[in-house]
Design a protein around this motif. Sequence first.
Motif, short mmCIF file in Angstrom:
data_model
loop_
_atom_site.label_atom_id
_atom_site.label_comp_id
_atom_site.label_asym_id
_atom_site.label_seq_id
_atom_site.Cartn_x
_atom_site.Cartn_y
_atom_site.Cartn_z
N SER A 108 -7.41 2.93 -4.94
CA SER A 108 -8.28 2.20 -4.56
C SER A 108 -7.58 0.39 -4.95
O SER A 108 -8.41 -0.73 -5.04
CB SER A 108 -9.78 1.86 -4.94
OG SER A 108 -9.87 2.50 -6.31
N TYR A 135 -6.53 -2.36 -0.71
CA TYR A 135 -6.85 -2.21 -1.42
C TYR A 135 -9.06 -2.87 -2.20
O TYR A 135 -8.76 -4.06 -1.69
CB TYR A 135 -5.97 -2.65 -2.80
CG TYR A 135 -4.49 -2.02 -2.63
CD1 TYR A 135 -4.61 -0.34 -3.26
CD2 TYR A 135 -3.47 -2.22 -2.19
CE1 TYR A 135 -3.35 0.33 -3.22
CE2 TYR A 135 -2.82 -1.56 -1.77
CZ TYR A 135 -2.25 0.03 -2.52
OH TYR A 135 -1.42 0.35 -2.57
N GLU A 136 -8.91 -2.45 -2.95
CA GLU A 136 -10.23 -2.51 -3.21
C GLU A 136 -10.27 -3.67 -3.88
O GLU A 136 -11.39 -5.11 -4.24
CB GLU A 136 -11.20 -1.27 -3.34
CG GLU A 136 -11.95 -0.62 -2.43
CD GLU A 136 -12.23 0.27 -3.37
OE1 GLU A 136 -13.34 0.28 -4.49
OE2 GLU A 136 -13.53 1.00 -2.20
N SER A 212 -6.90 6.31 -9.08
CA SER A 212 -7.30 5.27 -8.42
C SER A 212 -5.95 3.94 -8.56
O SER A 212 -6.57 3.26 -7.51
CB SER A 212 -8.73 5.00 -9.39
OG SER A 212 -8.37 4.18 -10.43
#
Length: 253
Positions: A108, A135-136, A212
Amino acid sequence: MWTQGLVVARRDWNDKLFTLSIKAEIAPFIAGQFIKLSQVLADKRVARAYSIVSAPDAELLEVLAIKVEAGQLSPALHQLAIGDAITVSTKAAGFLTLDELPQSADYSNLWFLATGTGVGPFISMLRTQAPWLKYEKIILVYGVSYQTDIAYHDVIQQLLLQYPKQFVFIPMVTRDPEASVSMANALHCRIPQGLVSGELETRAQVDINPQSSQVMICGNPEMISEVQTLLLERGLSKNLRRAPGQITLEKYW
């Protein structure tokens, strides 16, 4: 193969760091790739690789370069003016691209760690929609010696305004710690030191971990070596096609 390009604009970020905008017909490229520029100097063709900073759909090719006094090509490039010709390779190359990253949805967070002109390929990627859709959090860490060495600060500021919750920018300024860096989150140490101390992740409010995080690194080979060692110690692994991992890198000289 080579094609003739034309310098249609240039921007000087300081007395040595500069961007050339070149009109040239080349094959389609992927953000993060590089081209070669060349000139005939003293009856010998001298060619060097430069990352493309513009997005793949841009009308002009942008390259970010720094004049190295003892360099074979960069002093000549630094002398180019609008209207001058420059020879450009017709096909881009390189694997520092988002396409080369594992496509798992578990990743993420995307970290870009750059020093000097190594920021170029990351600016190209950030000018596309691809990272923002996947992607966050996207964290750009940009290591320079002096505040005046920060190129594309206007593009970075625009991205901060456009993606305030998704984009984090951390300039790392090492040689003028008293300077007032105009962007928030500045640290006054090298990237490896920021990792060891934990300051880098504290400023980003994002941890780097193998579960992550994807980390792309470009720039000074010494920085890359140090950072890779630190990340390997944390359990991250180098990203290879035959063995996907979390660390993708490109040495910039």
